[in-house]
Structures are given as structure tokens and as C-alpha cells.
Write an enzyme that holds these catalytic residues in place. Sequence first.
Site, short mmCIF file in Angstrom:
data_model
loop_
_atom_site.label_atom_id
_atom_site.label_comp_id
_atom_site.label_asym_id
_atom_site.label_seq_id
_atom_site.Cartn_x
_atom_site.Cartn_y
_atom_site.Cartn_z
N CYS A 190 -9.15 -3.73 3.29
CA CYS A 190 -9.58 -3.75 1.88
C CYS A 190 -10.79 -2.85 1.66
O CYS A 190 -10.71 -1.87 0.91
CB CYS A 190 -9.86 -5.18 1.44
N GLU A 228 -2.16 -3.63 1.12
CA GLU A 228 -3.01 -2.90 0.17
C GLU A 228 -2.16 -1.95 -0.67
O GLU A 228 -2.31 -1.87 -1.89
CB GLU A 228 -4.09 -2.11 0.91
#
Length: 229
Positions: free
Chosen positions: A135, A207
Site C-alpha cells: 500500500c 492494489e
Amino acid sequence: MTFSQDLREENKDVFQAIFDHPFVDGIGKGDVPDQAIAHYIKADFEYLNAFMRIYGIAVSKCDLREDMRFFDKQIQFVLNSEIHPHHNFCNHIGVGYDELQGYPLPPTADHYVKHMMYHAQLGSLGETLCALLPCPWTYLEIGQELMEKYKPKTSHPFYEWIRFYADDKIGATTMEMRNRIDRIAENSSLEQQQKMKEAFRKSCQLELSFWEMAYTCEEWPMKDVVVSK
């Protein structure tokens, strides 16, 4: 080459796919559909709430106060600083931040959170860190990529968002997490290192899927159906 350098090299295909995604590239171009931005904020607000909880679980796995202090600092960063790029998006689409909070996670974001929670609850600290790292790392490189590619000026609609994630503070956080992972990997078995790599790879893939989820405004199928016993 360090363990974290290996992680980056082994996942360069996913990083590039993220940079090329129409939502991400659209941020650089200053052209993202309003509904996609709103969907992103709804999901990301709850995702970051879960992220902070997972940082809290990571604290319980720490032996050193130095490590506990690091995770506490990260919780404070998400809680108090990472609202700024959200506000940039909200201001652009003319919707109040409060109006986009409290929504259920779409399927992809729900899966992402549970993937990280699985490693945090059942895995090692190394696995937990590897599940969390993509992240901040992908966002750091997104910011850097967009800053380099588009060289946005202050008049750019998403200048604040891009500048926030390209900032050295995100870079320092990423490097701190990488250094911790490298130290853990040095003292881990090959089996444990493989688990760490798998956690990292899946988070990278998720992601990418998160951006697609936001861009397509992904929802649960049959979401309005109430199942009774």
C-alpha cells in the site's frame, strides 16, 4: 540485493500495471470520472480504518518498543495525515468527506482487508509487514511516477494528491518498513521467506484490483437482497 529489493523486482509487472491503470494515469492527466473518485473514497476510508487495526495487531507481535513506536506512528499518520489526499478528491467532485464515509467495502476491498487480516492474525510479523507494505510503496511510486511524467503545477486538479504521495515522508515510511522486513528475512527460514513473498505479491495484485474496483464502481451482486433464515 536485499530481500525487499527482491520483492520489488519480482513484482515489477504489477507495479507497472498499476502505473498504467486508467484511474492512476487519469490522476496524472487530471481526468477521472467523478463517480469513480467517490467510489474510491468510500472504499478507501473503510480500508484505511482496517489498515490501522492491522497496525494494532502488528504491535502485539513486537518485542521491542522501537517497533511498537513505529506502528503507533503509522496509525497516527493514517488517522491524521492521510485524510488530505481524500479531501483533494472530495473538493474536486464537490462532495463533503463526511458524505462518503460509512459505506460497506466492495468485494475487492473486502477481500484485500481479509487477506491482510489473515496474515496479521495467523502469520508472523514478517508476513504482516509484507502484506501491509504494498500500500505505501505503490502509492509512493505512483506519486513519483505522476510527478515525473506530468510535472503537475499547483493549478492541476490533483496536485495536492500527487504531491502528498510523492513526498519524502512516504518514502521514509516505506524505507522503514523495508528495513524491518529485510532484518526479519535475514533470520527467517526459506519457507517463511516464501510466505512473506506470497503475502507481498497478493497485496500488490490487490492494489491493482483496488484501482479497477474504484474505476468500474464495483458493487456486490444482488446487494439489495436481504437473506432471511
